[in-house]
Design a protein around this motif. Structure first.
Motif, PDB file in Angstrom:
ATOM      1  N   TRP A 142       0.877  -1.181   0.000  1.00 60.10           N
ATOM      2  CA  TRP A 142       0.000   0.000   0.000  1.00 60.10           C
ATOM      3  C   TRP A 142       0.905   1.219   0.000  1.00 60.10           C
ATOM      4  CZ3 TRP A 142      -3.366   1.913   4.660  1.00 60.10           C
ATOM      5  CH2 TRP A 142      -4.309   2.853   4.206  1.00 60.10           C
ATOM      6  N   LEU A 143       1.010   1.873  -1.147  1.00 60.80           N
ATOM      7  CA  LEU A 143       2.022   2.898  -1.347  1.00 60.80           C
ATOM      8  C   LEU A 143       1.457   4.287  -1.575  1.00 60.80           C
ATOM      9  CD1 LEU A 143       4.256   0.808  -3.784  1.00 60.80           C
ATOM     10  CD2 LEU A 143       4.456   0.974  -1.288  1.00 60.80           C
ATOM     11  N   ASP A 144       0.139   4.376  -1.767  1.00 62.10           N
ATOM     12  CA  ASP A 144      -0.514   5.671  -1.987  1.00 62.10           C
ATOM     13  C   ASP A 144      -1.835   5.632  -1.231  1.00 62.10           C
ATOM     14  OD1 ASP A 144      -1.737   7.973  -2.808  1.00 62.10           O
ATOM     15  OD2 ASP A 144      -1.706   7.503  -4.957  1.00 62.10           O
ATOM     16  N   VAL A 145      -1.867   6.225  -0.040  1.00 57.41           N
ATOM     17  CA  VAL A 145      -3.053   6.111   0.811  1.00 57.41           C
ATOM     18  C   VAL A 145      -4.165   7.068   0.388  1.00 57.41           C
ATOM     19  CG1 VAL A 145      -1.548   5.459   2.724  1.00 57.41           C
ATOM     20  CG2 VAL A 145      -2.455   7.787   2.634  1.00 57.41           C
ATOM     21  N   THR A 146      -3.917   7.908  -0.626  1.00 52.70           N
ATOM     22  CA  THR A 146      -4.965   8.816  -1.073  1.00 52.70           C
ATOM     23  C   THR A 146      -6.130   8.060  -1.708  1.00 52.70           C
ATOM     24  OG1 THR A 146      -4.062   9.182  -3.299  1.00 52.70           O
ATOM     25  CG2 THR A 146      -3.222  10.588  -1.519  1.00 52.70           C
ATOM     26  N   MET A 147      -5.859   6.884  -2.267  1.00 49.00           N
ATOM     27  CA  MET A 147      -6.884   6.042  -2.907  1.00 49.00           C
ATOM     28  C   MET A 147      -7.625   6.808  -4.004  1.00 49.00           C
ATOM     29  SD  MET A 147      -6.106   3.391  -1.286  1.00 49.00           S
ATOM     30  CE  MET A 147      -7.252   2.340  -2.178  1.00 49.00           C
ATOM     31  N   THR A 148      -6.871   7.521  -4.823  1.00 50.30           N
ATOM     32  CA  THR A 148      -7.473   8.351  -5.870  1.00 50.30           C
ATOM     33  C   THR A 148      -7.118   7.889  -7.282  1.00 50.30           C
ATOM     34  OG1 THR A 148      -5.591   9.891  -5.693  1.00 50.30           O
ATOM     35  CG2 THR A 148      -7.585  10.409  -4.416  1.00 50.30           C
ATOM     36  N   HIS A 149      -6.447   6.748  -7.434  1.00 53.16           N
ATOM     37  CA  HIS A 149      -6.096   6.315  -8.786  1.00 53.16           C
ATOM     38  C   HIS A 149      -7.373   5.986  -9.563  1.00 53.16           C
ATOM     39  CE1 HIS A 149      -4.405   4.009 -12.108  1.00 53.16           C
ATOM     40  NE2 HIS A 149      -3.244   4.569 -11.813  1.00 53.16           N
ATOM     41  N   PRO A 150      -7.484   6.449 -10.791  1.00 54.83           N
ATOM     42  CA  PRO A 150      -8.745   6.266 -11.536  1.00 54.83           C
ATOM     43  C   PRO A 150      -9.098   4.814 -11.838  1.00 54.83           C
ATOM     44  CG  PRO A 150      -7.017   7.192 -12.942  1.00 54.83           C
ATOM     45  CD  PRO A 150      -6.509   7.256 -11.550  1.00 54.83           C
ATOM     46  N   ASP A 151      -8.125   3.914 -11.813  1.00 55.60           N
ATOM     47  CA  ASP A 151      -8.415   2.502 -12.097  1.00 55.60           C
ATOM     48  C   ASP A 151      -8.951   1.752 -10.877  1.00 55.60           C
ATOM     49  OD1 ASP A 151      -7.499   2.935 -14.653  1.00 55.60           O
ATOM     50  OD2 ASP A 151      -5.539   1.986 -14.326  1.00 55.60           O
ATOM     51  N   GLN A 152      -8.819   2.315  -9.698  1.00 50.32           N
ATOM     52  CA  GLN A 152      -9.168   1.566  -8.493  1.00 50.32           C
ATOM     53  C   GLN A 152     -10.654   1.234  -8.361  1.00 50.32           C
ATOM     54  OE1 GLN A 152      -7.080   3.961  -5.523  1.00 50.32           O
ATOM     55  NE2 GLN A 152      -5.501   2.367  -5.368  1.00 50.32           N
ATOM     56  N   PRO A 153     -11.585   2.127  -8.719  1.00 47.72           N
ATOM     57  CA  PRO A 153     -13.001   1.752  -8.609  1.00 47.72           C
ATOM     58  C   PRO A 153     -13.367   0.521  -9.440  1.00 47.72           C
ATOM     59  CG  PRO A 153     -12.790   4.127  -8.786  1.00 47.72           C
ATOM     60  CD  PRO A 153     -11.430   3.560  -9.051  1.00 47.72           C
ATOM     61  N   VAL A 154     -12.745   0.361 -10.608  1.00 50.99           N
ATOM     62  CA  VAL A 154     -13.018  -0.817 -11.442  1.00 50.99           C
ATOM     63  C   VAL A 154     -12.447  -2.070 -10.787  1.00 50.99           C
ATOM     64  CG1 VAL A 154     -12.569  -1.898 -13.670  1.00 50.99           C
ATOM     65  CG2 VAL A 154     -13.113   0.545 -13.551  1.00 50.99           C
ATOM     66  N   ILE A 155     -11.220  -1.997 -10.309  1.00 55.78           N
ATOM     67  CA  ILE A 155     -10.605  -3.152  -9.655  1.00 55.78           C
ATOM     68  C   ILE A 155     -11.362  -3.513  -8.390  1.00 55.78           C
ATOM     69  CG2 ILE A 155      -8.483  -4.066  -8.630  1.00 55.78           C
ATOM     70  CD1 ILE A 155      -6.934  -2.077 -10.383  1.00 55.78           C
ATOM     71  N   ALA A 156     -11.897  -2.513  -7.705  1.00 53.57           N
ATOM     72  CA  ALA A 156     -12.611  -2.747  -6.444  1.00 53.57           C
ATOM     73  C   ALA A 156     -13.803  -3.684  -6.619  1.00 53.57           C
ATOM     74  CB  ALA A 156     -13.068  -1.420  -5.852  1.00 53.57           C
ATOM     75  N   ARG A 157     -14.353  -3.759  -7.818  1.00 48.93           N
ATOM     76  CA  ARG A 157     -15.504  -4.635  -8.059  1.00 48.93           C
ATOM     77  C   ARG A 157     -15.124  -6.109  -7.928  1.00 48.93           C
ATOM     78  NH1 ARG A 157     -17.094  -1.510 -13.626  1.00 48.93           N
ATOM     79  NH2 ARG A 157     -17.534   0.539 -12.687  1.00 48.93           N
ATOM     80  N   ARG A 158     -13.870  -6.436  -8.152  1.00 41.69           N
ATOM     81  CA  ARG A 158     -13.445  -7.832  -8.023  1.00 41.69           C
ATOM     82  C   ARG A 158     -12.583  -8.065  -6.783  1.00 41.69           C
ATOM     83  NH1 ARG A 158     -10.599  -5.918 -12.804  1.00 41.69           N
ATOM     84  NH2 ARG A 158      -8.343  -5.798 -12.454  1.00 41.69           N
ATOM     85  N   ASP A 159     -12.381  -7.043  -5.978  1.00 40.03           N
ATOM     86  CA  ASP A 159     -11.638  -7.168  -4.720  1.00 40.03           C
ATOM     87  C   ASP A 159     -12.657  -7.302  -3.591  1.00 40.03           C
ATOM     88  OD1 ASP A 159     -10.214  -6.826  -2.348  1.00 40.03           O
ATOM     89  OD2 ASP A 159      -8.840  -5.359  -3.219  1.00 40.03           O
ATOM     90  N   HIS A 160     -12.739  -8.517  -3.019  1.00 41.85           N
ATOM     91  CA  HIS A 160     -13.707  -8.779  -1.958  1.00 41.85           C
ATOM     92  C   HIS A 160     -13.086  -8.671  -0.563  1.00 41.85           C
ATOM     93  CE1 HIS A 160     -16.401  -9.902  -5.117  1.00 41.85           C
ATOM     94  NE2 HIS A 160     -15.607 -10.884  -5.514  1.00 41.85           N
ATOM     95  N   LEU A 176       0.170  15.218   8.847  1.00 42.40           N
ATOM     96  CA  LEU A 176       0.723  15.312   7.502  1.00 42.40           C
ATOM     97  C   LEU A 176      -0.379  15.220   6.458  1.00 42.40           C
ATOM     98  CD1 LEU A 176       3.804  12.911   7.829  1.00 42.40           C
ATOM     99  CD2 LEU A 176       3.839  15.420   7.850  1.00 42.40           C
ATOM    100  N   ASP A 177      -0.101  15.737   5.291  1.00 41.27           N
ATOM    101  CA  ASP A 177      -1.000  15.524   4.161  1.00 41.27           C
ATOM    102  C   ASP A 177      -0.925  14.056   3.737  1.00 41.27           C
ATOM    103  OD1 ASP A 177      -1.670  15.443   1.118  1.00 41.27           O
ATOM    104  OD2 ASP A 177      -2.336  17.423   1.765  1.00 41.27           O
ATOM    105  N   VAL A 178      -2.043  13.484   3.319  1.00 37.87           N
ATOM    106  CA  VAL A 178      -2.034  12.066   2.933  1.00 37.87           C
ATOM    107  C   VAL A 178      -1.135  11.813   1.727  1.00 37.87           C
ATOM    108  CG1 VAL A 178      -4.273  11.454   3.920  1.00 37.87           C
ATOM    109  CG2 VAL A 178      -4.167  12.419   1.608  1.00 37.87           C
ATOM    110  N   ALA A 179      -0.825  12.839   0.955  1.00 42.84           N
ATOM    111  CA  ALA A 179       0.053  12.687  -0.202  1.00 42.84           C
ATOM    112  C   ALA A 179       1.529  12.844   0.150  1.00 42.84           C
ATOM    113  CB  ALA A 179      -0.321  13.698  -1.285  1.00 42.84           C
ATOM    114  N   ASP A 180       1.841  13.176   1.394  1.00 36.74           N
ATOM    115  CA  ASP A 180       3.236  13.323   1.802  1.00 36.74           C
ATOM    116  C   ASP A 180       3.979  12.006   1.575  1.00 36.74           C
ATOM    117  OD1 ASP A 180       5.576  13.210   3.824  1.00 36.74           O
ATOM    118  OD2 ASP A 180       4.934  15.296   3.978  1.00 36.74           O
TER     119      ASP A 180
END
Length: 301
Positions: A182-200, A218-222
Motif C-alpha cells: 500500500w504505497l498511496d493512501v490517497t486512494m485516488t487512482h482512476p483505475d481503483q473503482p473498477v478493480i474494487a468490483r473484483r476485490d472482496h 501530515l497531508d495524505v500525499a506526503d
C-alpha cells in the motif's frame, strides 16, 4: 473462489470507514496486547527485544544464535506487517515469518510499531529507518545480508523507511521485498473503482479513512505517508508481488514502472485472479509466491 477462501483467512481487512474510526478509537482507549503464538518454537527460536519503546520479536533458526546475525553469508529479514496501520499482526503473519526463519534460513526481526491512534507516519517512518540502519550495521559487520520485507501497509512502511534512509545518506538494504504494498493512501487512482468490483477483501472508503488516521498532521500525499510520491532513485533492488484482484494493484504497477525508470532493478510478479496478500494465505497458489520470497532473501533473484 480464491477471494472467498482468502477473505476469512486474512480477516479484518475489509473495514468500512466507520469500522476504521471505531477501531482506531478502541485502540487509542485500550491498546491491544500482542502475544506471539505458542507454536512458534516448533519453527524457530523466539526472543523479544525493544526499539524506540516498541516490542521487537526476533526469530532465528533452531541451530543458530538466539539474537544477532550469525556471521558471513547470514541473512536478516526486517519484516514489517500489514493491517492498514490500524491492526496488529495476525496468525498468517506469524506463519510467514516463522517459515522465513526456517526456510531461508534467516534471523527475522518483526517490530510491533505503534498503530494509528497512538502514533503517525511522522514518527513511525523515521524510527523504522533507525531500526533499518541499526540492523544494516550489524549484518554488514558480520558479513551478512539484510532484506526489508513488508506486506500491504508494511510494504508502504518498508518503502518509506528506505527512502528516509537514502535521504539521510545512509546505506540501503540488500533488497526490498514488497507483498501487495500500500504505497498511496490517497486512494485516488482512476483505475481503483473498477478493480474494487473484483476485490472482496479491501474497501476504498476504509483504506482512505485508515490512511488519514495514519497521516496524522501530515497531508495524505506526503511521501512519508504515500511513498509513491517520493523519489525512487537510489533504492535497493526490488521484488514486488501482487494479485490482479487487489485494489492496490495500481500501486504495485506504478512502483514497478517508476523504479525501472529510475534505474532500480525490479523483480515483478503479478498473479492473475489472486487477491490481496495472497502469498500469506493457505491456498495452493501461495506456495510458489513463498518460494519467490525465500529466493529473494537468499539473493537467488
Amino acid at each position: 473462489m480464491l477471494d472467498t477462501v482468502a477473505l476469512p483467512v486474512l480477516r479484518g481487512r475489509s473495514w468500512t470507514a466507520r469500522d476504521v474510526r471505531a477501531r482506531v478509537a478502541a485502540q487509542a482507549a485500550s491498546p491491544a496486547v500482542v502475544r506471539a503464538p505458542r507454536w512458534l518454537g516448533r519453527f524457530a527460536r523466539h526472543t523479544v527485544t525493544a526499539h524506540a519503546g516498541w516490542p521487537v520479536h526476533q526469530l532465528t533458526p533452531p541451530a543458530g544464535p538466539s539474537v544477532g546475525p550469525a556471521g558471513p553469508g547470514s541473512v536478516t529479514v526486517l519484516y514489517l506487517h500489514g493491517g492498514g496501520y490500524i491492526a496488529e499482526p495476525v496468525l498468517w503473519h506469524w506463519l510467514l515469518v516463522a517459515r522465513l526463519a526456517r526456510d531461508v534460513p534467516a534471523r527475522v526481526v518483526l517490530p510491533l510499531y505503534p498503530l494509528a491512534g497512538h502514533s503517525s507516519a511522522a514518527d513511525v517512518v523515521p524510527s523504522t529507518a533507525d531500526l533499518l540502519d541499526e540492523l544494516l550495521g550489524e549484518t554488514r559487520a558480520a558479513g551478512g545480508r539484510l532484506v526489508v520485507m513488508g506486506d500491504s501497509a508494511g510494504g508502504g512502511l518498508a518503502l518509506a523507511s528506505a527512502q528516509v534512509a537514502r535521504e539521510r545518506g545512509h546505506r540501503q538494504p540488500d533488497r526490498l521485498v514488497l507483498v501487495s504494498p500500500w504505497l498511496d493512501v490517497t486512494m485516488t487512482h482512476p483505475d481503483q473503482p473498477v478493480i474494487a468490483r473484483r476485490d472482496h477483501m479491501l474497501r476504498l472508503d476504509g483504506l482512505a479513512e485508515a490512511g488519514r488516521h495514519y497521516a496524522g498532521a501530515l497531508d495524505v500525499a506526503d511521501p512519508l505517508v504515500s511513498p509513491l510520491n517520493g523519489s525512487l532513485a537510489g533504492l535497493a533492488p526490488l521484488t514486488v508481488l501482487c494479485g490482479t484482484h487487489d485494489v492496490l494493484l495500481t500501486d504495485s504497477r506504478r512502483l514497478a514502472a517508476g523504479a525501472a525508470e529510475a534505474g532500480v532493478a525490479v523483480d515483478y510478479h503479478e498473479a492473475p485472479g489472486l487477491p490481496h496478500c495472497y502469498p500469506l494465505a493457505p491456498i495452493p497458489e501461495a506456495a510458489a509466491a513463498r518460494t519467490a520470497l525465500v529466493a529473494a532473501c537468499r539473493a537467488d533473484r
